[in-house]
Design an enzyme around this catalytic site. Structure first.
Site, PDB file in Angstrom:
ATOM      1  N   THR A  10      33.252  20.061  19.891  1.00 31.80           N
ATOM      2  CA  THR A  10      33.814  21.052  18.745  1.00 31.80           C
ATOM      3  C   THR A  10      34.425  20.400  17.728  1.00 31.80           C
ATOM      4  O   THR A  10      34.739  19.359  17.856  1.00 31.80           O
ATOM      5  CB  THR A  10      34.560  22.173  19.465  1.00 31.80           C
ATOM      6  OG1 THR A  10      34.624  23.247  18.559  1.00 31.80           O
ATOM      7  CG2 THR A  10      36.085  21.622  19.822  1.00 31.80           C
ATOM      8  N   ALA A 166      30.413  18.982  10.493  1.00 32.72           N
ATOM      9  CA  ALA A 166      28.968  19.729  11.240  1.00 32.72           C
ATOM     10  C   ALA A 166      27.739  18.774  10.803  1.00 32.72           C
ATOM     11  O   ALA A 166      26.903  18.673  11.628  1.00 32.72           O
ATOM     12  CB  ALA A 166      29.074  20.986  10.675  1.00 32.72           C
ATOM     13  N   CYS A 169      28.423  15.662  13.126  1.00 39.04           N
ATOM     14  CA  CYS A 169      28.657  15.650  14.745  1.00 39.04           C
ATOM     15  C   CYS A 169      27.629  16.643  15.565  1.00 39.04           C
ATOM     16  O   CYS A 169      27.585  17.856  14.872  1.00 39.04           O
ATOM     17  CB  CYS A 169      30.028  15.980  14.983  1.00 39.04           C
ATOM     18  SG  CYS A 169      30.528  16.562  16.682  1.00 39.04           S
ATOM     19  N   SER A 172      28.860  20.223  16.884  1.00 40.85           N
ATOM     20  CA  SER A 172      29.576  21.096  15.925  1.00 40.85           C
ATOM     21  C   SER A 172      28.324  21.814  15.072  1.00 40.85           C
ATOM     22  O   SER A 172      27.515  21.079  14.642  1.00 40.85           O
ATOM     23  CB  SER A 172      30.641  20.614  15.173  1.00 40.85           C
ATOM     24  OG  SER A 172      31.575  19.955  15.783  1.00 40.85           O
TER      25      SER A 172
END
Length: 182
Positions: A10, A166, A169, A172
């Site tokens: 996350t 985002a 990753c 995410s």
């Protein structure tokens, strides 16, 4: 496949600029290499939005820690720093809590704190903190934007930083939720 992938899957970011404090989280819940949900709420408020927490790691563990923090905050009359230290003491000494796989960022008007799975309480430098698999991407982007883009608000910096994280990753996503400490 190891469940350890879920520990950091996350991105949570918290920053303070011009007395405005924002916590942002993506919405993706992953298990291994599978996306289970894309619209999760990883932020929780305590004390009428005066304290906000975001967690990374096991969802059940994060919620358990959040509940324990909420109790400490009530016990210590909304004193976040003292509550976090007391939670950390419990986290280190309790046989059950030591097994929880989660990290938290908590913030009020005075403090931004990272609570680690080892029971550490860290107050980050430069008014910005991030955790999770996308945390370093978000942290780097936020620090750069805070240093070089003076015209951006805390909310704009958080959104841009979270979107960069985002993009980089795989654990995410772009479903960003933000809360403001009041």
């Amino acid at each position: 496949m190891s469940d350890n992938l879920s520990l950091h899957g996350t991105t949570i970011l918290c920053l303070k600029k011009n007395e405005e404090i924002i916590i942002a989280a993506d919405g993706q819940v992953s298990h291994g290499n599978t996306v289970l949900k894309s619209t999760a709420r990883k932020l929780r408020t305590i004390a009428n939005n005066k304290i906000i927490a975001g967690f990374a790691g096991s969802t059940a563990d994060g919620l358990a820690l959040f509940e324990k923090l909420a109790v400490k905050i009530e016990q210590h009359k909304h004193n976040l720093l003292r509550s976090a230290v007391e939670l950390a003491k419990d986290w280190r000494s309790d046989k059950y809590l030591r097994r929880l796989e989660a990290m938290m960022i908590v913030a009020d008007r005075s403090h931004i704190l990272i609570l680690t799975g080892n029971g550490d309480v860290v107050e980050p430098e430069k008014n910005v903190a991030a955790i999770g698999s996308g945390g370093l991407f978000a942290l780097s982007a936020a620090r750069a934007l805070m240093s070089y883009e003076n015209n951006l608000t805390a909310e704009e910096i958080a959104l841009k930083s979270m979107n960069i994280a985002a993009d980089l990753c795989v654990f995410s996503n772009h479903n960003i939720i933000m809360e403001k400490v009041v």
